[in-house]
Design an enzyme around this catalytic site. Structure first.
Site, PDB file in Angstrom:
ATOM      1  N   SER A 119     -49.369  -5.991  64.323  1.00 27.16           N
ATOM      2  CA  SER A 119     -49.319  -6.401  65.731  1.00 27.16           C
ATOM      3  C   SER A 119     -50.100  -5.462  66.628  1.00 27.16           C
ATOM      4  CB  SER A 119     -47.864  -6.377  66.213  1.00 27.16           C
ATOM      5  OG  SER A 119     -47.080  -7.290  65.509  1.00 27.16           O
ATOM      6  N   HIS A 140     -54.149 -11.659  62.596  1.00 29.36           N
ATOM      7  CA  HIS A 140     -52.863 -11.551  63.307  1.00 29.36           C
ATOM      8  C   HIS A 140     -52.339 -12.939  63.669  1.00 29.36           C
ATOM      9  CE1 HIS A 140     -50.580  -9.831  67.028  1.00 29.36           C
ATOM     10  NE2 HIS A 140     -49.777 -10.039  66.017  1.00 29.36           N
ATOM     11  N   GLU A 152     -55.279 -14.112  65.910  1.00 31.92           N
ATOM     12  CA  GLU A 152     -56.137 -13.100  66.547  1.00 31.92           C
ATOM     13  C   GLU A 152     -56.870 -12.388  65.399  1.00 31.92           C
ATOM     14  OE1 GLU A 152     -53.815 -10.071  68.598  1.00 31.92           O
ATOM     15  OE2 GLU A 152     -55.106 -10.179  70.349  1.00 31.92           O
ATOM     16  N   ASN A 190     -50.682  -8.267  72.193  1.00 29.50           N
ATOM     17  CA  ASN A 190     -49.540  -7.392  72.478  1.00 29.50           C
ATOM     18  C   ASN A 190     -49.799  -6.384  73.587  1.00 29.50           C
ATOM     19  OD1 ASN A 190     -47.370  -8.358  70.882  1.00 29.50           O
ATOM     20  ND2 ASN A 190     -48.618  -7.828  69.097  1.00 29.50           N
TER      21      ASN A 190
HETATM   22  N1  CAA Z   1     -40.470 -22.165  61.786  1.00 32.58           N
HETATM   23  C1  CAA Z   1     -41.065 -23.366  61.693  1.00 32.58           C
HETATM   24  N2  CAA Z   1     -41.011 -24.318  62.666  1.00 32.58           N
HETATM   25  C2  CAA Z   1     -40.282 -24.039  63.754  1.00 32.58           C
HETATM   26  C3  CAA Z   1     -39.610 -22.808  63.912  1.00 32.58           C
HETATM   27  C4  CAA Z   1     -39.723 -21.859  62.876  1.00 32.58           C
HETATM   28  N3  CAA Z   1     -39.143 -20.643  62.931  1.00 32.58           N
HETATM   29  N4  CAA Z   1     -38.968 -22.821  65.103  1.00 32.58           N
HETATM   30  C5  CAA Z   1     -39.231 -24.022  65.664  1.00 32.58           C
HETATM   31  N5  CAA Z   1     -40.015 -24.746  64.862  1.00 32.58           N
HETATM   32  C6  CAA Z   1     -40.580 -26.084  65.156  1.00 32.58           C
HETATM   33  C7  CAA Z   1     -39.519 -27.154  65.308  1.00 32.58           C
HETATM   34  O1  CAA Z   1     -39.232 -27.766  64.061  1.00 32.58           O
HETATM   35  C8  CAA Z   1     -40.165 -28.126  66.267  1.00 32.58           C
HETATM   36  O2  CAA Z   1     -41.077 -28.960  65.578  1.00 32.58           O
HETATM   37  P1  CAA Z   1     -41.454 -30.448  66.135  1.00 32.58           P
HETATM   38  O3  CAA Z   1     -42.285 -30.238  67.373  1.00 32.58           O
HETATM   39  O4  CAA Z   1     -42.234 -31.024  65.006  1.00 32.58           O
HETATM   40  O5  CAA Z   1     -40.148 -31.115  66.409  1.00 32.58           O
HETATM   41  C9  CAA Z   1     -41.008 -27.232  67.178  1.00 32.58           C
HETATM   42  O6  CAA Z   1     -41.204 -25.997  66.462  1.00 32.58           O
HETATM   43  C10 CAA Z   1     -40.303 -26.966  68.478  1.00 32.58           C
HETATM   44  O7  CAA Z   1     -39.034 -26.410  68.151  1.00 32.58           O
HETATM   45  P2  CAA Z   1     -37.689 -26.714  68.954  1.00 32.58           P
HETATM   46  O8  CAA Z   1     -37.760 -28.062  69.584  1.00 32.58           O
HETATM   47  O9  CAA Z   1     -36.529 -26.408  68.057  1.00 32.58           O
HETATM   48  O10 CAA Z   1     -37.602 -25.571  70.016  1.00 32.58           O
HETATM   49  P3  CAA Z   1     -38.579 -25.190  71.168  1.00 32.58           P
HETATM   50  O11 CAA Z   1     -39.225 -26.383  71.782  1.00 32.58           O
HETATM   51  O12 CAA Z   1     -37.811 -24.248  71.988  1.00 32.58           O
HETATM   52  O13 CAA Z   1     -39.750 -24.379  70.435  1.00 32.58           O
HETATM   53  C11 CAA Z   1     -40.691 -22.342  69.834  1.00 32.58           C
HETATM   54  C12 CAA Z   1     -39.497 -23.273  69.654  1.00 32.58           C
HETATM   55  C13 CAA Z   1     -41.950 -22.994  69.281  1.00 32.58           C
HETATM   56  C14 CAA Z   1     -40.384 -21.102  69.016  1.00 32.58           C
HETATM   57  C15 CAA Z   1     -40.867 -22.045  71.350  1.00 32.58           C
HETATM   58  O14 CAA Z   1     -39.647 -21.596  71.894  1.00 32.58           O
HETATM   59  C16 CAA Z   1     -41.937 -21.026  71.637  1.00 32.58           C
HETATM   60  O15 CAA Z   1     -43.119 -21.328  71.648  1.00 32.58           O
HETATM   61  N6  CAA Z   1     -41.514 -19.765  71.899  1.00 32.58           N
HETATM   62  C17 CAA Z   1     -42.444 -18.679  72.180  1.00 32.58           C
HETATM   63  C18 CAA Z   1     -43.038 -18.191  70.883  1.00 32.58           C
HETATM   64  C19 CAA Z   1     -44.001 -17.064  71.099  1.00 32.58           C
HETATM   65  O16 CAA Z   1     -44.294 -16.608  72.189  1.00 32.58           O
HETATM   66  N7  CAA Z   1     -44.537 -16.562  69.963  1.00 32.58           N
HETATM   67  C20 CAA Z   1     -45.390 -15.429  69.977  1.00 32.58           C
HETATM   68  C21 CAA Z   1     -44.572 -14.194  69.759  1.00 32.58           C
HETATM   69  S1  CAA Z   1     -45.556 -12.723  69.835  1.00 32.58           S
HETATM   70  C22 CAA Z   1     -46.271 -12.663  68.329  1.00 32.58           C
HETATM   71  O17 CAA Z   1     -46.084 -13.464  67.470  1.00 32.58           O
HETATM   72  C23 CAA Z   1     -47.207 -11.525  68.103  1.00 32.58           C
HETATM   73  C24 CAA Z   1     -46.649 -10.219  67.756  1.00 32.58           C
HETATM   74  O18 CAA Z   1     -47.384  -9.448  67.174  1.00 32.58           O
HETATM   75  C25 CAA Z   1     -45.285  -9.779  68.118  1.00 32.58           C
HETATM   76  P1  NAD Z   2     -39.770  -8.506  58.898  1.00 35.69           P
HETATM   77  O1  NAD Z   2     -38.918  -7.308  59.101  1.00 35.69           O
HETATM   78  O2  NAD Z   2     -39.208  -9.871  59.132  1.00 35.69           O
HETATM   79  O3  NAD Z   2     -40.331  -8.515  57.380  1.00 35.69           O
HETATM   80  C1  NAD Z   2     -40.988  -7.440  56.795  1.00 35.69           C
HETATM   81  C2  NAD Z   2     -40.837  -7.583  55.288  1.00 35.69           C
HETATM   82  O4  NAD Z   2     -41.671  -6.624  54.647  1.00 35.69           O
HETATM   83  C3  NAD Z   2     -39.410  -7.330  54.802  1.00 35.69           C
HETATM   84  O5  NAD Z   2     -38.984  -8.420  54.011  1.00 35.69           O
HETATM   85  C4  NAD Z   2     -39.535  -6.049  53.975  1.00 35.69           C
HETATM   86  O6  NAD Z   2     -38.659  -6.003  52.858  1.00 35.69           O
HETATM   87  C5  NAD Z   2     -40.989  -6.121  53.537  1.00 35.69           C
HETATM   88  N1  NAD Z   2     -41.561  -4.820  53.161  1.00 35.69           N
HETATM   89  C6  NAD Z   2     -41.420  -3.640  53.803  1.00 35.69           C
HETATM   90  N2  NAD Z   2     -42.131  -2.687  53.144  1.00 35.69           N
HETATM   91  C7  NAD Z   2     -42.732  -3.309  52.096  1.00 35.69           C
HETATM   92  C8  NAD Z   2     -43.608  -2.867  51.055  1.00 35.69           C
HETATM   93  N3  NAD Z   2     -43.999  -1.602  50.973  1.00 35.69           N
HETATM   94  N4  NAD Z   2     -44.035  -3.781  50.149  1.00 35.69           N
HETATM   95  C9  NAD Z   2     -43.648  -5.079  50.219  1.00 35.69           C
HETATM   96  N5  NAD Z   2     -42.822  -5.544  51.187  1.00 35.69           N
HETATM   97  C10 NAD Z   2     -42.377  -4.662  52.105  1.00 35.69           C
HETATM   98  O7  NAD Z   2     -41.074  -8.255  59.753  1.00 35.69           O
HETATM   99  P2  NAD Z   2     -42.049  -9.335  60.418  1.00 35.69           P
HETATM  100  O8  NAD Z   2     -41.520  -9.693  61.742  1.00 35.69           O
HETATM  101  O9  NAD Z   2     -42.353 -10.379  59.417  1.00 35.69           O
HETATM  102  O10 NAD Z   2     -43.338  -8.433  60.689  1.00 35.69           O
HETATM  103  C11 NAD Z   2     -44.249  -8.110  59.640  1.00 35.69           C
HETATM  104  C12 NAD Z   2     -45.563  -7.643  60.240  1.00 35.69           C
HETATM  105  O11 NAD Z   2     -46.090  -8.696  61.054  1.00 35.69           O
HETATM  106  C13 NAD Z   2     -45.459  -6.404  61.123  1.00 35.69           C
HETATM  107  O12 NAD Z   2     -46.635  -5.660  61.003  1.00 35.69           O
HETATM  108  C14 NAD Z   2     -45.356  -7.019  62.521  1.00 35.69           C
HETATM  109  O13 NAD Z   2     -45.789  -6.152  63.547  1.00 35.69           O
HETATM  110  C15 NAD Z   2     -46.296  -8.207  62.385  1.00 35.69           C
HETATM  111  N6  NAD Z   2     -46.045  -9.317  63.298  1.00 35.69           N
HETATM  112  C16 NAD Z   2     -44.780  -9.638  63.667  1.00 35.69           C
HETATM  113  C17 NAD Z   2     -44.577 -10.692  64.540  1.00 35.69           C
HETATM  114  C18 NAD Z   2     -43.198 -11.089  64.958  1.00 35.69           C
HETATM  115  O14 NAD Z   2     -43.058 -11.842  65.925  1.00 35.69           O
HETATM  116  N7  NAD Z   2     -42.158 -10.631  64.297  1.00 35.69           N
HETATM  117  C19 NAD Z   2     -45.663 -11.424  65.018  1.00 35.69           C
HETATM  118  C20 NAD Z   2     -46.963 -11.092  64.590  1.00 35.69           C
HETATM  119  C21 NAD Z   2     -47.139 -10.014  63.735  1.00 35.69           C
END
Ligand code: CAA
Ligand code: NAD
Length: 291
Positions: A119, A140, A152, A190
């Site tokens: 991330s 990403h 990304e 992020n």
């Molecule tokens: N896995 C697979 N499919 C999923 C799911 C999951 N975990 N969660 C929801 N879905 C699907 C549902 O089945 C549904 O599909 P249909 O359109 O075919 O019916 C669809 O997604 C919408 O789901 P819901 O109606 O249950 O719920 P919702 O409308 O609230 O949507 C959501 C759920 C898509 C997660 C929505 O809340 C959303 O977009 N949230 C924001 C997500 C976001 O910002 N993600 C980025 C996070 S940051 C990141 O990823 C980067 C990082 O490095 C941290």
């Molecule tokens: P998570 O905690 O759900 O899963 C991580 C998994 O990696 C666990 O099952 C753990 O057992 C496994 N693991 C740890 N060390 C390991 C190793 N040495 N060898 C094999 N497996 C190992 O974490 P996550 O949310 O899936 O995040 C994973 C990566 O993706 C991180 O780098 C995170 O920053 C990135 N990411 C996360 C998100 C998010 O929304 N959670 C979105 C985009 C990117």
């Protein structure tokens, strides 16, 4: 180059999603984790999500079953030896990722591309830990992977044009929209998202509003699909904290300092939805939210 076999390391919320989209796109997938129980949990999640797509008629039962059959799971890194692309999706910790990439580099075939789903961590530094920095890249995916459109794509300083082109093409074939950006802490996604989440935590920490109120204000007021604290729980509070620390250290600006409340919650093991407790409570780790 042709990417037919994809290795995914880490069967957590991101890894199982990456395996899901690669298998649906006709790729042979190997999904690995450190423990057979984690791999099994990842496989079960793929089955559940694939079942949902079949139920909704988005994927035929045959295509769903064929995709599932293409996912092999295990704990032995040697299963990656003939992968064309290896996507790492383990914990957001640079030392742990470096250690893993050195092992993968030693056993992957010479032509294989190594990608990190990190991330925030420097792609250039992760690449430098391997002997193939030209074939190393950031890929990403966003959470939840089967639903979110974006990948990304982050080039390290040494990433070759061929590697970037192959990964962009693979992302498209996985049904995603790849967007390239440069290798700076937190990239674009992020760098922009985490300060908002951190500020939401500060608002709770300072008693400005409850988590429910912060989330409702942002959801209804800004039309965000989830409020920032629901989203932080969904991402994982441990992951949010790790990203903020990378931003703080990497950009050297105190505006990225993690809120002490976030630090304390992670210290307590309240890592969000996946642990059963974060800003909200969940019936079980990864389960539904409870009042
Ligand atoms: N896995 C697979 N499919 C999923 C799911 C999951 N975990 N969660 C929801 N879905 C699907 C549902 O089945 C549904 O599909 P249909 O359109 O075919 O019916 C669809 O997604 C919408 O789901 P819901 O109606 O249950 O719920 P919702 O409308 O609230 O949507 C959501 C759920 C898509 C997660 C929505 O809340 C959303 O977009 N949230 C924001 C997500 C976001 O910002 N993600 C980025 C996070 S940051 C990141 O990823 C980067 C990082 O490095 C941290
Ligand atoms: P998570 O905690 O759900 O899963 C991580 C998994 O990696 C666990 O099952 C753990 O057992 C496994 N693991 C740890 N060390 C390991 C190793 N040495 N060898 C094999 N497996 C190992 O974490 P996550 O949310 O899936 O995040 C994973 C990566 O993706 C991180 O780098 C995170 O920053 C990135 N990411 C996360 C998100 C998010 O929304 N959670 C979105 C985009 C990117």
């Amino acid at each position: 180059m042709t990417i037919q076999k994809v290795g995914v390391i880490g069967a957590g919320q991101m890894g199982n999603g990456i395996a899901h989209v690669a298998a649906l796109a006709g790729r042979d997938v190997v999904l690995l984790d450190v423990d057979a129980a984690f791999v099994e949990k990842g496989r079960k999640t793929i089955e559940k999500n694939m079942g949902r797509l079949v139920e909704k008629g988005k994927v035929t039962a045959e295509a769903g079953a064929a995709a599932l059959a293409r996912v092999k799971a295990g704990t032995d890194l040697a299963l990656l030896s003939d992968a064309d692309l290896v996507v790492e999706a383990i914990v957001e910790n640079e030392g742990v990722k470096v250690d893993l990439f050195q092992k993968i580099d030693a056993l992957a075939k010479p032509s294989a591309i190594l990608a990190s789903n990190t991330s925030s961590i420097s792609i250039t530094r992760l690449a430098a830990a391997t002997k193939r920095p030209g074939q190393f890249i950031g890929m990403h995916f966003m959470n939840p992977v089967p639903v979110m459109q974006l990948v990304e794509v982050i080039r390290g300083i040494a990433t070759s044009d061929e590697t970037a082109a192959a990964v962009v093409q693979a992302a498209k074939e996985f049904g995603k929209t790849p967007v390239e950006c440069r290798d700076f802490p937190g990239f674009v996604s992020n760098r922009v998202l985490m300060p908002m989440i951190n500020e939401a935590v500060f608002a709770v920490h300072e008693g400005v509003a409850t988590p429910e109120a912060v989330d409702t204000i942002m959801k209804l007021g800004m039309n965000h699909p989830m409020g920032p604290l629901t989203l932080a729980d969904f991402i994982g509070l441990d992951t949010c904290l790790s990203i903020l620390r990378v931003l703080h250290r990497g950009l050297g600006d105190d505006k990225y300092r993690p809120c002490p409340l976030l630090v304390q919650m992670v210290d307590a093991g309240w890592n969000g939805k996946k642990s059963g407790r974060g800003f909200y409570r969940y019936a079980a780790p990864g389960g539904e939210r409870v009042p």
